[in-house]
Design an enzyme around this catalytic site. Structure first.
Site, PDB file in Angstrom:
ATOM      1  CG  HIS A  69      -0.324  -6.194   1.607  1.00 36.62           C
ATOM      2  ND1 HIS A  69      -1.043  -5.758   2.698  1.00 36.62           N
ATOM      3  CD2 HIS A  69      -0.284  -5.138   0.751  1.00 36.62           C
ATOM      4  CE1 HIS A  69      -1.428  -4.507   2.498  1.00 36.62           C
ATOM      5  NE2 HIS A  69      -0.979  -4.108   1.330  1.00 36.62           N
ATOM      6  CG  ASP A 205      -1.389  -7.261   5.825  1.00 37.01           C
ATOM      7  OD1 ASP A 205      -0.173  -7.494   5.666  1.00 37.01           O
ATOM      8  OD2 ASP A 205      -2.129  -6.855   4.919  1.00 37.01           O
ATOM      9  CG  ASN A 311      -4.441  -5.886  -3.405  1.00 34.48           C
ATOM     10  OD1 ASN A 311      -5.195  -6.034  -2.456  1.00 34.48           O
ATOM     11  ND2 ASN A 311      -3.919  -4.709  -3.715  1.00 34.48           N
ATOM     12  N   GLY A 636      -1.148   2.544  -1.478  1.00 32.65           N
ATOM     13  CA  GLY A 636       0.064   3.249  -1.047  1.00 32.65           C
ATOM     14  C   GLY A 636       0.033   3.540   0.435  1.00 32.65           C
ATOM     15  CG  ASN A 637      -2.739   5.898   2.729  1.00 32.92           C
ATOM     16  OD1 ASN A 637      -3.601   6.485   2.082  1.00 32.92           O
ATOM     17  ND2 ASN A 637      -1.794   6.540   3.416  1.00 32.92           N
ATOM     18  CB  SER A 638      -0.503  -0.984   2.080  1.00 36.69           C
ATOM     19  OG  SER A 638      -1.706  -1.313   1.436  1.00 36.69           O
ATOM     20  CG  PHE A 654      -4.545  -4.628   6.715  1.00 35.10           C
ATOM     21  CD1 PHE A 654      -5.212  -5.607   5.980  1.00 35.10           C
ATOM     22  CD2 PHE A 654      -4.931  -4.420   8.030  1.00 35.10           C
ATOM     23  CE1 PHE A 654      -6.249  -6.347   6.545  1.00 35.10           C
ATOM     24  CE2 PHE A 654      -5.960  -5.152   8.600  1.00 35.10           C
ATOM     25  CZ  PHE A 654      -6.626  -6.120   7.854  1.00 35.10           C
TER      26      PHE A 654
END
Length: 704
Positions: A69, A205, A311, A636-638, A654
């Site tokens: 994503h 992901d 999201n 932002g930690n994705s 994710f």
């Protein structure tokens, strides 16, 4: 300074980690915390900012791992109705097959993080309001310009604790990023919005990108003869997985948290901002979905924007639900009241209390235009052509000034990014969709009280939906900005030519610009005062937290942070408990053959075959998919790498669980969980399902 804290709480600046070495080792970390403070050393020099999120280098040849994503815009950019990489995925079997990312996509490697509070605060001393804001802006631009004298660097000045401290962040910016490997939608986004922010999850992901540079090894724009970037270090993918109770650590670029905000801001978030934002975004979501239902090309062009909207909507809904469930407004108000009672007996009360009162006054004043500001912000962020026109007019306006005095985002250093934004419009724009998006936003705007509206907007769009519809039809039928060469011509045109352009949309943007500039002035004046007085609130809060023995770490602000904890199950509510690991069996259990639970046939065939040798969990014998930890994360930690006690890569962050979405405002260790792809699942997919043996070999974990 170190204060007692739970192992799962805190988004720590790397420089703080040596001070909590005892807690890190007690939690199970086997490395040297001092190494984590050095951004030039592994592992943190392998962690990068990718787009608006995080990734990490996993090979010597610039291979980057991030989320599906996070890279979805890159996948969408390279997709069309004839070659749908969103639906079918993409596997590059040779370097020459890798696909260029959208022109405004960037990868940044943090190489410096230096405290510059003394310089910044000295420049603003004695000033107030807009002058205070401008003084900080001016010294920040000076520091950035000095930093960026080194070629290829992108620098910024960020503030910690809301204006109490300032840091100069130095990042190597890489501009040639290419798509290497992406699973199909039904793996990368298995479950879509039904499963979003929900545990148990079964999503693969992940996506692989590659960073390129010029032949001289320096950052360069995309070119066929560029060569892979060789990072100073890369993470080693672990061959083994993790289990319940194992230490894990995460490094990344969390977006924004608000845990140190005032009680009044908590109340505004719960009572107005979240419900209103969700309502408006849902309107925009329905516009894109309705149009895309009968137009596959439009659906593909807006797939990335739609995914982002969905999201955000679900995240905001979860945040609202969580804050209400925990009675966050009451808890924060009681906590603030207790802090103020404590402060009254302290020697610094006479200095701090008047400034804290001013903070609350400024926050209240900002509420008067909050709906207008929300709508106009979305009008610019959720359009392509109108945003381009507004950007071109603002750039022309700023070019009349010396570069150091230009607005941030419109200096010479920003013009490549602006050009990249203008080039990608073509694959993300449809006139019918954009007009409907604007109609939804501006119809709401027309209903605002007179005090919140701008005369320029009333003159441009009228006061009724009928007038608005006529204006949008007229402007979009008469503009040539939808043509890429014409659009890019204006980028280099003389400012006077842009201001007096005969293009309908550019003329509209010129008409709106005075109002947008006044809105910006209002914001900067208020923000300048808040930057001046909010540190008093932070001084009181930090002192009060230290008295309580609680953690003191700055709210997240898109700078590199580290959190640590353990693989942890979840007791969500009475009689509802979850194990921390999912397996491929759950993919089959959820599969209906209909999106979003339409697992691809190659995946179902591989699961049925059950060839998991070298990837199955050593204890259970099952094939893992995703796992839970109590790591402290937010947007932002994705794409953040999840490391084991030895610093090896075991997972890819994710998502968060529904019960913990509100953690950006209030941390609750009972419910806060982060959701990660187990890299054993990624390796198995790349070996047995959609094979890429050359990539596994490059990562140091060759196919079985």
């Amino acid at each position: 300074m170190a204060t007692p804290t739970q192992a799962d709480e805190g988004m720590w600046m790397p420089s703080q980690l040596p001070s909590i070495a005892r807690q890190l080792h007690a939690a199970g970390f086997q490395g040297n915390p001092s190494d984590l403070a050095d951004l030039t050393k592994a592992p943190l020099n392998a962690v990068v900012k990718v787009g608006g999120a995080t990734g990490s280098f996993i090979s010597d040849d610039g291979l980057v791992l991030t989320n599906h994503h996070v890279a979805f815009g890159v996948i969408q950019y390279n997709s069309n109705a004839q070659r749908d990489l969103i639906q079918n995925g993409f596997v590059s079997h040779a370097r020459g097959e890798e696909l260029p990312a959208n022109p405004d996509f960037r990868l940044r490697v943090t190489t410096g993080f230096d405290k510059v509070s003394d310089k910044v605060l000295a420049a603003a001393h004695g000033k107030t309001g807009r002058a205070y804001f401008d003084a900080i802006d001016a010294i920040s631009k000076t520091l950035v310009a000095e930093c960026e004298r080194e070629p290829g660097m992108r620098c910024s000045v960020v503030n910690m604790f809301y204006g109490r401290d300032f840091y100069l962040v130095k990042q190597l910016e890489l501009r040639d990023i290419r798509l290497v490997y992406a699973p199909p939608r039904a793996i990368g986004n298995y479950g879509d919005e039904v499963d979003n922010f929900v545990w148990p999850r079964h999503a693969g992901d992940f996506t692989l990108l590659r960073a390129y540079v010029g032949k001289d090894g320096k950052p360069a724009d995309y070119a066929n003869d560029n060569v892979p970037y060789h990072p100073p270090a890369h993470l080693q993918v672990a061959r083994d997985g993790v289990h319940d109770g194992d230490f894990v650590m995460l490094a990344g670029y969390p977006g924004i948290t608000y845990r140190h905000r005032t009680a009044a801001e908590f109340a505004d978030q719960v009572e107005w901002r979240l419900p209103t934002t969700v309502q408006v975004m849902q309107q925009l979501q329905h516009v894109i979905e309705d149009t895309g239902r009968d137009d596959r090309q439009a659906a593909i062009r807006y797939a990335s924007q739609l995914q982002s909207l969905k999201n955000n909507i679900k995240r905001f809904e979860g945040e609202l639900d969580g804050l209400r469930r925990s009675d966050a407004v009451t808890i924060r108000r009681n906590d603030e009241d207790a802090m103020m009672t404590w402060l009254a007996a302290q020697p610094q009360a006479g200095t701090l209390r008047p400034q804290i009162d001013e903070v609350n006054h400024l926050i209240a004043a900002g509420s008067a235009t909050r709906e207008r500001d929300l709508l106009l912000g979305l009008m610019q962020s959720q359009t392509q052509l109108l945003r381009s026109a507004i950007t071109l007019q603002r750039l022309a306006h700023e070019r009349a000034l010396p570069d150091a005095q230009r607005e941030a985002g419109y200096q010479k250093r920003d013009e490549d990014l602006i050009a990249g934004m203008l080039r990608q419009v073509q694959r993300r724009y449809d006139p019918a969709v954009e007009k409907r998006l604007l109609s939804a936003l501006l119809t709401r705007y027309q209903k605002l009280p007179d005090a919140q509206r701008f005369p320029e907007f009333d003159a441009a769009f009228g006061r009724t939906p009928e007038e608005l519809a006529r204006k949008l039809d007229q402007v979009y039928s008469a503009t040539h900005l939808g043509d890429e060469p014409r659009r890019l011509e204006w980028l280099n045109a003389e400012p006077a030519a842009v201001s007096h352009a005969d293009d309908a949309l550019l003329s509209l943007a010129f008409q709106l610009q005075p109002a947008l500039l006044r809105q910006e002035d209002e914001r900067k004046t208020r923000e300048g005062e808040l930057l001046r007085v909010r540190p008093a609130y932070m001084d009181a809060l930090i002192a009060y937290r230290e008295k309580q023995g609680r953690a003191v770490y700055p709210d997240a602000n898109s700078t590199l942070r580290v959190s640590y904890g353990k693989v942890t199950p979840l007791k969500a509510r009475d009689a509802v408990s979850y194990e921390p690991q999912t397996t491929t069996a759950g993919i089959v259990e959820k599969n209906t053959g209909v999106a979003p639970f339409d697992a691809p046939k190659p995946l179902l065939d591989a699961i049925a075959k059950g060839d998991y040798e070298g990837y199955a969990d050593a204890k259970s014998g099952l094939m893992p998919v995703d796992f839970l930890s109590n790591l402290d994360t937010t947007g932002g930690n994705s794409g953040s790498p999840v490391l084991n006690a030895r610093g090896e890569l075991v997972g890819l962050n994710f998502d968060s669980n529904w019960e913990a979405v509100s953690a950006s405002w209030m941390f609750d260790p009972r419910y806060k969980r982060a959701i990660h792809v187990d890299l054993r699942y990624m390796r198995w997919l790349m070996d047995k399902v959609y094979p890429a043996p050359q990539l596994l070999k490059e990562m140091g974990v060759p196919a079985r």
